[in-house]
Scaffold this active site. Structure first.
Site, PDB file in Angstrom:
ATOM      1  N   TYR A   5       0.796  -1.232   0.000  1.00 46.59           N
ATOM      2  CA  TYR A   5       0.000   0.000   0.000  1.00 46.59           C
ATOM      3  C   TYR A   5       0.830   1.283   0.000  1.00 46.59           C
ATOM      4  CZ  TYR A   5      -4.578  -2.199   0.270  1.00 46.59           C
ATOM      5  OH  TYR A   5      -5.725  -2.895  -0.022  1.00 46.59           O
TER       6      TYR A   5
ATOM      7  N   GLU B 297      -9.207  -6.637   4.549  1.00 41.63           N
ATOM      8  CA  GLU B 297      -8.629  -7.757   3.790  1.00 41.63           C
ATOM      9  C   GLU B 297      -7.996  -8.797   4.715  1.00 41.63           C
ATOM     10  OE1 GLU B 297      -6.164  -5.582   1.056  1.00 41.63           O
ATOM     11  OE2 GLU B 297      -7.946  -4.618   0.191  1.00 41.63           O
TER      12      GLU B 297
END
Length: 411
Positions: free
Chosen positions: A98, A140
């Site tokens: 990310y 997630e």
């Protein structure tokens, strides 16, 4: 998770989100150039065919725009968030990926917007991205844990053997897949998909694709159906679909991640209408089979649209289900019926699915749950009709074989 943006940053993000949308193509293109320069191995995750078509570039910035516009009320885009999280899990996206994505995104925004991207604007978007990234990381991780803990579940990619390869039509095959290790396979919800990871001779990168599961969960095999994607001068052929059609044989081993996807049936008693166009039939047939087996009292209407009988996948199978289950009604729409089709009248409507026809065949009227899958123009037309018929948003469900922005913009 508490929102870590002060009022000033919040207002900046919300007010500049439309600017990102207006420049989505350029920002998306530059973002992926920067990302692949920084981390070339990420090309192995992203669909390179969609990269060439420009679809993922638009998808990325559309998602960022939608999140920015709703940064203080992300519940407004729950469906978008859930869909993206499911896709990330299917691809094996990791938390450490990310930050580099955020770095490339902010740099792309800065380069494309130029003077309009002041340091104040960039700081606000950095804070917004960090907040959104952490939200996805938590969601997630929860999904990874749930998958691994269920019987037959796994994380990463698992070897499955092609037990049977079926030629459905000239351009569609089905693959029946069994676990190479002989252990149980994870259950799935009708409408979900598998993600395949393949290394193809002559291709510089690993390719990943999603293919919907058909059939009922709980068996010792998975079944997917794959249409050969044929390109033209501007659009390349489908690399993975061509490989599965031309190269893969029974007995070959392929790698897949566990079932994923949010296009699933709501557990309700009201009538359900399943609409599919072309190869969009695959997840909808899985829903049909599941409903036939598990909810035999629930009224189900199955509507399929395709060119003609030569492109009609699983026609006999659906007809047999309708014969065996009185709660199921089936209708077929051909836009280009052959002479043989016209002579035998093996379809119910010539042309395209429209509201007038739906109103004429649905005994339940608009009091139903509608599930639709197919090409974007097909789903756009269906959705337009359902809106005109006053079908509520929460009763209209869609799946599309393209990045999420295409779905959102089409509907």
């Amino acid at each position: 998770m508490s929102l870590a943006l002060d009022e000033n940053k919040l207002e900046i993000v919300k007010s500049t989100a439309p600017v990102l949308k207006e420049n989505s193509t350029d920002i998306g293109k530059r973002f992926y150039e920067l990302l692949f320069e920084k981390v070339p191995e990420l090309r192995n995750i992203f669909n390179q065919t969609n990269q060439k078509r420009g679809l993922q570039q638009e998808a990325l910035v559309y998602s960022v725009y939608a999140a920015g516009e709703n940064i203080d009320s992300l519940e407004n885009i729950d469906e978008l968030v859930e869909r993206i999280a499911e896709k990330h899990v299917s691809l094996g996206v990791k938390p450490e990926q990310y930050p580099v994505v955020g770095e490339a995104l902010i740099q792309a925004v800065q380069e494309i917007l130029g003077d309009a991207a002041t340091e104040e604007v960039l700081d606000a978007w950095r804070a917004a991205y960090d907040y959104i990234a952490n939200l996805f990381i938590e969601l997630e991780q929860k999904k990874y844990n749930e998958i691994e803990e269920q019987e037959g579940g796994w994380t990463g990619f698992r070897a499955l053997v092609v037990d049977e390869k079926i030629q459905e039509t000239d351009d569609v095959i089905s693959l029946c897949l069994k676990a190479k290790d002989g252990k149980p396979l994870a259950p799935y919800k009708a409408g979900q998909y598998l993600t395949i990871k393949v290394d193809i001779a002559g291709e510089p990168y690993t390719h990943m694709r999603q293919y919907s599961l058909s059939g009922v969960s709980g068996k010792d095999f998975y079944k997917i159906s794959v249409k050969r994607e044929t390109g033209d001068g501007n659009v390349p052929d489908g690399v993975v679909s061509s490989y599965l059609h031309d190269e893969v044989k029974e007995g070959d081993t392929l790698e897949f991640s566990a079932p994923a996807g949010d296009f699933t049936i709501a557990s309700e008693d009201e009538p359900i209408v399943l609409l599919s166009g072309g190869i969009g039939l695959t997840p909808v047939v899985g829903m049909l089979e599941t409903l036939a087996e598990q909810e035999p009292q629930r009224p189900v209407t199955f509507i399929h649209a395709t060119q003609n009988s030569s492109t009609h996948v699983m026609k006999e199978h659906v007809e047999q289900l309708a014969v065996e289950h009185p709660n199921i009604s089936s209708f077929v729409c051909y836009d280009s019926p052959t002479k043989a089709d016209q002579n035998s009248q093996n379809y119910d409507k010539e042309g395209f699915v429209d509201l007038q026809w739906l109103q004429s065949i649905l005994s339940c009227g608009n009091q139903a749950d509608f599930y639709c899958c197919g090409p974007a123009p097909f789903m756009k037309a269906v959705d337009k009709g359902l809106k005109e018929w006053n079908v509520p948003n929460d009763k209209r469900h869609y799946e599309i074989f393209n990045p999420v922005s295409v779905l959102q913009e089409a509907l």
